[in-house]
Design a protein around this motif. Sequence first.
Motif, PDB file in Angstrom:
ATOM      1  N   LEU A 595      35.678  72.935  34.983  1.00  0.00           N
ATOM      2  CA  LEU A 595      35.764  72.569  36.400  1.00  0.00           C
ATOM      3  C   LEU A 595      34.545  73.069  37.169  1.00  0.00           C
ATOM      4  CD1 LEU A 595      39.549  73.380  36.980  1.00  0.00           C
ATOM      5  CD2 LEU A 595      38.525  71.100  36.943  1.00  0.00           C
ATOM      6  N   MET A 596      34.134  74.290  36.898  1.00  0.00           N
ATOM      7  CA  MET A 596      32.962  74.840  37.578  1.00  0.00           C
ATOM      8  C   MET A 596      31.687  74.085  37.171  1.00  0.00           C
ATOM      9  SD  MET A 596      33.875  78.889  37.228  1.00  0.00           S
ATOM     10  CE  MET A 596      32.209  79.380  37.679  1.00  0.00           C
ATOM     11  N   GLU A 597      31.631  73.699  35.924  1.00  0.00           N
ATOM     12  CA  GLU A 597      30.465  72.968  35.442  1.00  0.00           C
ATOM     13  C   GLU A 597      30.334  71.618  36.139  1.00  0.00           C
ATOM     14  OE1 GLU A 597      30.113  71.358  31.256  1.00  0.00           O
ATOM     15  OE2 GLU A 597      28.904  73.177  31.084  1.00  0.00           O
ATOM     16  N   THR A 598      31.471  70.968  36.384  1.00  0.00           N
ATOM     17  CA  THR A 598      31.442  69.695  37.105  1.00  0.00           C
ATOM     18  C   THR A 598      30.903  69.895  38.518  1.00  0.00           C
ATOM     19  OG1 THR A 598      33.350  68.920  35.838  1.00  0.00           O
ATOM     20  CG2 THR A 598      32.832  67.738  37.858  1.00  0.00           C
ATOM     21  N   LEU A 599      31.360  70.958  39.178  1.00  0.00           N
ATOM     22  CA  LEU A 599      30.850  71.242  40.525  1.00  0.00           C
ATOM     23  C   LEU A 599      29.347  71.494  40.513  1.00  0.00           C
ATOM     24  CD1 LEU A 599      33.651  73.642  41.845  1.00  0.00           C
ATOM     25  CD2 LEU A 599      33.180  71.310  42.639  1.00  0.00           C
ATOM     26  N   GLU A 600      28.882  72.096  39.453  1.00  0.00           N
ATOM     27  CA  GLU A 600      27.456  72.422  39.362  1.00  0.00           C
ATOM     28  C   GLU A 600      26.609  71.189  39.052  1.00  0.00           C
ATOM     29  OE1 GLU A 600      24.575  75.558  36.932  1.00  0.00           O
ATOM     30  OE2 GLU A 600      26.730  75.487  36.552  1.00  0.00           O
ATOM     31  N   LEU A 601      27.106  70.313  38.175  1.00  0.00           N
ATOM     32  CA  LEU A 601      26.307  69.181  37.711  1.00  0.00           C
ATOM     33  C   LEU A 601      26.289  68.007  38.686  1.00  0.00           C
ATOM     34  CD1 LEU A 601      27.359  69.017  33.940  1.00  0.00           C
ATOM     35  CD2 LEU A 601      25.169  69.803  34.863  1.00  0.00           C
ATOM     36  N   ARG A 602      27.370  67.808  39.420  1.00  0.00           N
ATOM     37  CA  ARG A 602      27.498  66.596  40.223  1.00  0.00           C
ATOM     38  C   ARG A 602      27.208  66.865  41.694  1.00  0.00           C
ATOM     39  NH1 ARG A 602      29.988  62.653  37.039  1.00  0.00           N
ATOM     40  NH2 ARG A 602      29.831  63.392  34.901  1.00  0.00           N
ATOM     41  N   SER A 603      26.783  65.816  42.364  1.00  0.00           N
ATOM     42  CA  SER A 603      26.579  65.879  43.807  1.00  0.00           C
ATOM     43  C   SER A 603      27.689  65.116  44.502  1.00  0.00           C
ATOM     44  CB  SER A 603      25.223  65.277  44.189  1.00  0.00           C
ATOM     45  OG  SER A 603      25.210  63.886  43.960  1.00  0.00           O
ATOM     46  N   VAL A 604      27.984  65.495  45.739  1.00  0.00           N
ATOM     47  CA  VAL A 604      29.034  64.817  46.492  1.00  0.00           C
ATOM     48  C   VAL A 604      28.665  63.367  46.747  1.00  0.00           C
ATOM     49  CG1 VAL A 604      30.362  64.828  48.639  1.00  0.00           C
ATOM     50  CG2 VAL A 604      29.718  66.991  47.556  1.00  0.00           C
ATOM     51  N   HIS A 605      27.399  63.106  46.904  1.00  0.00           N
ATOM     52  CA  HIS A 605      26.950  61.750  47.207  1.00  0.00           C
ATOM     53  C   HIS A 605      27.274  60.777  46.069  1.00  0.00           C
ATOM     54  CE1 HIS A 605      24.513  58.456  48.669  1.00  0.00           C
ATOM     55  NE2 HIS A 605      23.870  58.426  47.512  1.00  0.00           N
ATOM     56  N   GLU A 606      27.063  61.191  44.832  1.00  0.00           N
ATOM     57  CA  GLU A 606      27.262  60.274  43.709  1.00  0.00           C
ATOM     58  C   GLU A 606      28.629  60.397  43.056  1.00  0.00           C
ATOM     59  OE1 GLU A 606      25.227  63.119  40.253  1.00  0.00           O
ATOM     60  OE2 GLU A 606      24.417  61.117  40.699  1.00  0.00           O
ATOM     61  N   SER A 607      29.315  61.511  43.250  1.00  0.00           N
ATOM     62  CA  SER A 607      30.601  61.732  42.569  1.00  0.00           C
ATOM     63  C   SER A 607      31.616  62.357  43.521  1.00  0.00           C
ATOM     64  CB  SER A 607      30.412  62.628  41.340  1.00  0.00           C
ATOM     65  OG  SER A 607      29.448  62.120  40.468  1.00  0.00           O
ATOM     66  N   GLU A 608      31.808  61.723  44.664  1.00  0.00           N
ATOM     67  CA  GLU A 608      32.666  62.310  45.691  1.00  0.00           C
ATOM     68  C   GLU A 608      34.105  62.488  45.223  1.00  0.00           C
ATOM     69  OE1 GLU A 608      34.377  61.293  50.171  1.00  0.00           O
ATOM     70  OE2 GLU A 608      32.712  60.122  49.338  1.00  0.00           O
ATOM     71  N   GLU A 609      34.705  61.409  44.691  1.00  0.00           N
ATOM     72  CA  GLU A 609      36.111  61.489  44.291  1.00  0.00           C
ATOM     73  C   GLU A 609      36.312  62.517  43.184  1.00  0.00           C
ATOM     74  OE1 GLU A 609      39.855  58.610  42.928  1.00  0.00           O
ATOM     75  OE2 GLU A 609      37.798  57.851  42.855  1.00  0.00           O
ATOM     76  N   LEU A 610      35.382  62.592  42.263  1.00  0.00           N
ATOM     77  CA  LEU A 610      35.492  63.554  41.168  1.00  0.00           C
ATOM     78  C   LEU A 610      35.474  64.977  41.703  1.00  0.00           C
ATOM     79  CD1 LEU A 610      35.558  64.410  38.233  1.00  0.00           C
ATOM     80  CD2 LEU A 610      33.082  64.041  38.126  1.00  0.00           C
ATOM     81  N   LEU A 611      34.538  65.290  42.596  1.00  0.00           N
ATOM     82  CA  LEU A 611      34.438  66.652  43.118  1.00  0.00           C
ATOM     83  C   LEU A 611      35.640  67.002  43.994  1.00  0.00           C
ATOM     84  CD1 LEU A 611      30.632  67.057  43.926  1.00  0.00           C
ATOM     85  CD2 LEU A 611      31.901  67.647  41.869  1.00  0.00           C
ATOM     86  N   VAL A 612      36.164  66.029  44.721  1.00  0.00           N
ATOM     87  CA  VAL A 612      37.363  66.284  45.520  1.00  0.00           C
ATOM     88  C   VAL A 612      38.530  66.627  44.602  1.00  0.00           C
ATOM     89  CG1 VAL A 612      39.082  65.185  47.001  1.00  0.00           C
ATOM     90  CG2 VAL A 612      36.658  64.912  47.504  1.00  0.00           C
ATOM     91  N   ASN A 613      38.672  65.886  43.491  1.00  0.00           N
ATOM     92  CA  ASN A 613      39.748  66.184  42.544  1.00  0.00           C
ATOM     93  C   ASN A 613      39.563  67.541  41.877  1.00  0.00           C
ATOM     94  OD1 ASN A 613      40.947  63.767  43.122  1.00  0.00           O
ATOM     95  ND2 ASN A 613      40.792  62.915  41.071  1.00  0.00           N
ATOM     96  N   VAL A 614      38.328  67.874  41.564  1.00  0.00           N
ATOM     97  CA  VAL A 614      38.058  69.187  40.969  1.00  0.00           C
ATOM     98  C   VAL A 614      38.442  70.288  41.948  1.00  0.00           C
ATOM     99  CG1 VAL A 614      36.217  70.743  40.237  1.00  0.00           C
ATOM    100  CG2 VAL A 614      36.274  68.396  39.383  1.00  0.00           C
ATOM    101  N   ALA A 615      38.057  70.130  43.216  1.00  0.00           N
ATOM    102  CA  ALA A 615      38.402  71.142  44.222  1.00  0.00           C
ATOM    103  C   ALA A 615      39.915  71.248  44.388  1.00  0.00           C
ATOM    104  CB  ALA A 615      37.746  70.796  45.559  1.00  0.00           C
ATOM    105  N   ALA A 616      40.616  70.130  44.363  1.00  0.00           N
ATOM    106  CA  ALA A 616      42.073  70.154  44.483  1.00  0.00           C
ATOM    107  C   ALA A 616      42.707  70.869  43.289  1.00  0.00           C
ATOM    108  CB  ALA A 616      42.610  68.727  44.583  1.00  0.00           C
ATOM    109  N   THR A 617      42.151  70.650  42.095  1.00  0.00           N
ATOM    110  CA  THR A 617      42.670  71.332  40.906  1.00  0.00           C
ATOM    111  C   THR A 617      42.458  72.836  41.017  1.00  0.00           C
ATOM    112  OG1 THR A 617      42.104  69.373  39.601  1.00  0.00           O
ATOM    113  CG2 THR A 617      42.597  71.384  38.391  1.00  0.00           C
ATOM    114  N   ILE A 618      41.275  73.233  41.440  1.00  0.00           N
ATOM    115  CA  ILE A 618      41.000  74.664  41.611  1.00  0.00           C
ATOM    116  C   ILE A 618      41.918  75.258  42.675  1.00  0.00           C
ATOM    117  CG2 ILE A 618      39.264  76.300  42.444  1.00  0.00           C
ATOM    118  CD1 ILE A 618      37.164  74.589  41.058  1.00  0.00           C
TER     119      ILE A 618
END
Length: 813
Positions: A595-618
Amino acid sequence: MASMERKHEICSPFIPRRNALRKTSAEIVSEARQFLRVQSTQRPLTPRDGQRQLFGKSSVRADHANRPPSTFSLHFDAPDSRPGSGTRLTPLDHKPKFPVPCDDEDLFKAIPKPPTDPLEGKRGVAGARPRLRRAGSLTRLPPVDVQTDVRDRSNPGPGQKQLSAKKLPADHAEVRGSHKPGPRRTASESRIRQLDVDSGPGPTECKGGRRTELGNRDNTTRADEEAESLFWNNTVAPLLRQLESVAAGSSEGAVDRLCDLCDGLHGTLANADMLGRRCKRRSGILRTLFRLIDVKSARLNLHIAKLCLAMCVSGNNLLNICKLVFQISRSESNDMLFENNSIIDSLLAVLSSEEVSTSGEALLYCVGTLKFLSGNSAILKLLLDKNCIGVSQILIQRLHTVEESHFTIAGHILVQLTATLRSLADHPDSRSLFVSFSILPELCVVLRHHCKDQDICTNISRIYSKLSSYSECRLALAQTPDCYQLFLDLLSKHHQKQDLVVRLLFTLGNLTAKMDEARRQLFQCQGCADTLLRLYDSYQRRRREDVPPPSTPPAPPERVQDDVLVKLVRVLANMCIHPAVGPALANNATCIQLLMETLELRSVHESEELLVNVAATINNLSFYQDDSSAISHSQLSIAQLMLKLVLSSSMDAMLEATRVYGNLSQSKDVRDVIMQNRVFQFVVTLLDSKSTEMCFSACGVLTNLALDPPNRVSLSLEGAATKLVDCLRDLGAGDWQLAGQVCQALWNMIGGGAEKLLDAQESEALLEILSTYLDKEKALKWIENEDVKDFHRACWELEFLPVAQKLMKSLTA
């Protein structure tokens, strides 16, 4: 000293505590805010195949040389004059000899009897509609087709031989030699049947192996044959000649006329009970119909196909008729022809009656036609009305039991059938039918039998992804034994097949979104966490190592990978809501690291839904944190990674990051990170958003930050207290949970010795607001709906009243 005493009265850090033994009223009310967030996401888009092919470009069968083709030429066999189930026999060299009597009764049966009345066979012909066949005989004995007209028979001359009582050759329309008076009987017709009985044992056979008929049966048969001959000559033959004559011409309305004649022929045969294999001269009819196919009219060909299917063609002719209809259905412009023709009923009848062992390829093209037609919304409703789902269930059950030698063709049929069901699942009226016919459990059985077939698995995953969004279908699937283990096994087996993986994950996400038992059952499956995390690492590594993914349906590879991860992380977020699952995942170092790796690798601009889901999981996992959990060990790193979400332009990302900070800020180290990176300024600004959810989350962070006296000064300089009062006045009366959280934040700030955070005017305004809100009648008077009023009353009593009274007492002291 007073301020030191008040420190012990400061509200606890902002996070609800779960009591595993008993849930309090406050916890019940607080669930409306869903501190543990259930994640939703969009259903994966199923791209429509631009061309109607038996197997599309994305099919794993696309390059197989031995798969059935979508294009072909048609070659009809010359129609037999015999029933398709008969055996073609060779002529027998016959030498007449006297029958050997067995006993008196058998001797009597062995000698043919002449009719008692020579004119009896002609009675009943004078009517307008001839009676062609006795009712009792139609259900038991299909007559043998005769290719030649019935000729006038005369008594044998002195030089002619008597015809043997043995069976005649079944494939011969005529046998040379003399005949006894009356019409000739074929081998099938010469068998004794018990008259006027629908079922029972067959006729008794004499020791010599020969069968005969009783005299009145013989008379009836001759009468039927003569009646049929008369009907043929006067009614059917003229229609066939008209068909051939019109087909030979070149008039503009030839096709219309041929279609009308085909319908007329169909109706005539139906009224005379000569459809199916009952008409002796069906071979002549079929021969004429097959020649009409050369006219090359799609509309006419559908009429021909409908009539041929009504006459129960079999073998290669059945296959070619199904291919003919399949070819017509490949063009969308022909869809309207199927709407105005009952050919769909005929196709469904074929699916209900034909066996895979004898007509597998015909069934394949028949279902392929329905697959194409199901893409038309008007025909889709027609298929539902004609019980296509019920017929599909019967066919699926038959396909479960096919022999190994027919397993391949059964797989081809299932590809077409599941694609048809996939289209039917789009219609709202289909959902109850999928449940009532138990299609969802049946498809699980198909998955087990054909788990290696990616085409079948992908089609079924599309059906599940569509239907699992609806409660009745979701419940039916959740009650299917071992469906969770089956899905996990398929995810492991086909982890490279992205369009399959994403839909199975979406289905699991739907199941775990609403049902707590589904969360537990999924997690308790063998290798659940390992399978999901291994899949997570695989798709994340593709992005990390920039490895091009395998070919998938048209969509940018990055988006496909992101969609897989979005759906996978959603499963984790929903699953960890269960109190037995959450702590286990919170202690899983691999899960937290990914989960932390996803936050590090992705940007909100290109992967908004993914990062929102990761934050919700955390956020959900941080609900269970303790000193030994993996998430507690990584909380500082997580707090740093959340900065990109808080500072983004995405409101959803900001909201989820603020919720994470609300949980993690219980820790003094995390509060220091928030203050050092000046995140608190942004949190204070969120109070102006006028969004109750945003304000609620911001108040939670401020409540925890105000635990530290140095932080209160910084918060006061940012005008936090003033904004909290404004938030209470503007939004509190409509959301008593939010009002209670605002009061907690103010209590921690004011009760901590910073009484001068508000000037006299602001303090007076706050007291006036609290006085109004503490009056129960005034606070709840504008809510008219009784159900909503009860909920608001509970929130007011449990969430707002205790802390508001304490705050007011502090202000008036």
